[in-house]
Design a protein around this motif. Structure first.
Motif, PDB file in Angstrom:
ATOM      1  N   ARG A 161      -5.148  79.433  41.669  1.00  0.00           N
ATOM      2  CA  ARG A 161      -6.244  78.493  41.447  1.00  0.00           C
ATOM      3  C   ARG A 161      -7.490  78.927  42.221  1.00  0.00           C
ATOM      4  O   ARG A 161      -8.611  78.863  41.703  1.00  0.00           O
ATOM      5  CB  ARG A 161      -5.818  77.092  41.872  1.00  0.00           C
ATOM      6  CG  ARG A 161      -4.862  76.413  40.882  1.00  0.00           C
ATOM      7  CD  ARG A 161      -4.301  75.138  41.452  1.00  0.00           C
ATOM      8  NE  ARG A 161      -3.566  74.373  40.440  1.00  0.00           N
ATOM      9  CZ  ARG A 161      -2.651  73.463  40.720  1.00  0.00           C
ATOM     10  NH1 ARG A 161      -2.358  73.186  42.001  1.00  0.00           N
ATOM     11  NH2 ARG A 161      -2.030  72.811  39.750  1.00  0.00           N
ATOM     12  N   ASP A 193     -10.449  75.432  36.298  1.00  0.00           N
ATOM     13  CA  ASP A 193      -9.397  74.430  36.134  1.00  0.00           C
ATOM     14  C   ASP A 193      -8.483  74.861  34.990  1.00  0.00           C
ATOM     15  O   ASP A 193      -8.642  74.433  33.843  1.00  0.00           O
ATOM     16  CB  ASP A 193     -10.036  73.072  35.840  1.00  0.00           C
ATOM     17  CG  ASP A 193      -9.018  71.942  35.844  1.00  0.00           C
ATOM     18  OD1 ASP A 193      -7.881  72.181  36.285  1.00  0.00           O
ATOM     19  OD2 ASP A 193      -9.369  70.832  35.404  1.00  0.00           O
ATOM     20  N   HIS A 227      -2.468  73.279  35.655  1.00  0.00           N
ATOM     21  CA  HIS A 227      -2.349  71.856  35.959  1.00  0.00           C
ATOM     22  C   HIS A 227      -0.932  71.534  36.439  1.00  0.00           C
ATOM     23  O   HIS A 227       0.048  72.039  35.880  1.00  0.00           O
ATOM     24  CB  HIS A 227      -2.674  71.025  34.726  1.00  0.00           C
ATOM     25  CG  HIS A 227      -4.007  71.350  34.122  1.00  0.00           C
ATOM     26  ND1 HIS A 227      -5.190  70.843  34.603  1.00  0.00           N
ATOM     27  CD2 HIS A 227      -4.343  72.166  33.092  1.00  0.00           C
ATOM     28  CE1 HIS A 227      -6.193  71.302  33.899  1.00  0.00           C
ATOM     29  NE2 HIS A 227      -5.708  72.118  32.968  1.00  0.00           N
ATOM     30  N   TYR A 270       4.384  72.960  35.825  1.00  0.00           N
ATOM     31  CA  TYR A 270       2.991  73.375  35.680  1.00  0.00           C
ATOM     32  C   TYR A 270       2.692  73.702  34.220  1.00  0.00           C
ATOM     33  O   TYR A 270       3.581  74.059  33.447  1.00  0.00           O
ATOM     34  CB  TYR A 270       2.702  74.606  36.541  1.00  0.00           C
ATOM     35  CG  TYR A 270       2.945  74.394  38.014  1.00  0.00           C
ATOM     36  CD1 TYR A 270       2.002  73.767  38.819  1.00  0.00           C
ATOM     37  CD2 TYR A 270       4.142  74.814  38.601  1.00  0.00           C
ATOM     38  CE1 TYR A 270       2.235  73.556  40.178  1.00  0.00           C
ATOM     39  CE2 TYR A 270       4.381  74.614  39.953  1.00  0.00           C
ATOM     40  CZ  TYR A 270       3.425  73.993  40.738  1.00  0.00           C
ATOM     41  OH  TYR A 270       3.652  73.789  42.075  1.00  0.00           O
TER      42      TYR A 270
END
Length: 227
Positions: free
Chosen positions: A198, A204, A207, A214
């Motif tokens: 990240r 983004d 997640h 994930y």
């Protein structure tokens, strides 16, 4: 992505494994049919390179028994150049592709990429998710046109998530697919790698789905972008 190489010629086995590892894959090795069949039935692989002429149990029998036991991972068989019958037997047993010996290592790598691509539903070597582009042939990651340098384990994790973008992937599944058999597997390291990714990607993309795992997906404002 985790692969298995089953080849009784130790030098060739080593050469194939090294080429695959240098291309960013985790690789396990076996040198006879019995060992190879056992690994294929008890471990999780994204693809297998399987020689036909193996000691203890031949490759065709290994493949037939895998398919009979519902093992569906893509299999690339290695055959003798002049033995067209081996190719036919291999396909009938459930092989997905073949390479005839002697071969150029680049051909093996290209065919493995194609098998993994098709298994994940991708048409080209480049996987795009939002502003992140993963070139599986070059082993390169680019974000908004800028290259991102990753460690081998970071690359394997990102590649697996992007191959399966839009799907929640559990920690246990990730561990099974990015580490080889001899690696000391610790689920806590996945969280560390995700954090590093990240930070390096700066977008983004990855997640956390609480309690499940994930998922690689572009941010909502990018959801209309190409994948």
């Amino acid at each position: 992505m985790r692969l298995l190489v089953i080849e009784d010629d130790k030098d060739l086995n080593r050469q194939i494994a090294q080429a695959l590892e240098q291309s960013g894959y985790a690789v396990d090795r076996a040198f006879d049919g019995e060992e190879g069949q056992f690994l294929g039935e008890t471990e999780t692989y994204d693809a297998v390179v399987l020689d036909i002429g193996l000691p203890k149990k031949d490759g065709i029998t290994v493949l037939e028994e895998w398919r009979a036991n519902a093992r569906v991972m893509p299999v690339l068989i290695l055959t003798a150049r002049d033995r067209w019958s081996e190719k036919v037997q291999g396909f009938d047993a459930g092989a997905d592709d073949y390479v005839a010996k002697p071969f150029h290592m680049e051909e093996v790598l290209a065919r493995i990429r194609a098998l993994l691509r098709r298994a994940a539903g991708h048409a080209t070597n480049e996987i795009v998710c939002g502003s992140v582009r993963l070139d599986t042939k070059a082993g390169r990651v680019v974000v908004d046109g800028a290259p991102v340098k990753l460690t081998s384990h970071e690359y394997r994790l990102l590649a697996y998530l992007m191959h399966h973008s839009g799907r929640v992937v559990s920690r246990s599944e990730i561990i099974e697919h990015i580490y080889d058999q001899d690696f000391d597997r610790d689920s806590n390291t996945i969280e560390v790698f995700v954090g590093r990714l990240r930070k390096k990607l700066g977008v983004d993309l990855i997640h956390t789905v609480r309690g499940l795992g994930y998922m690689a997906a572009p941010a909502p404002e990018e959801s209309g972008g190409r994948r």
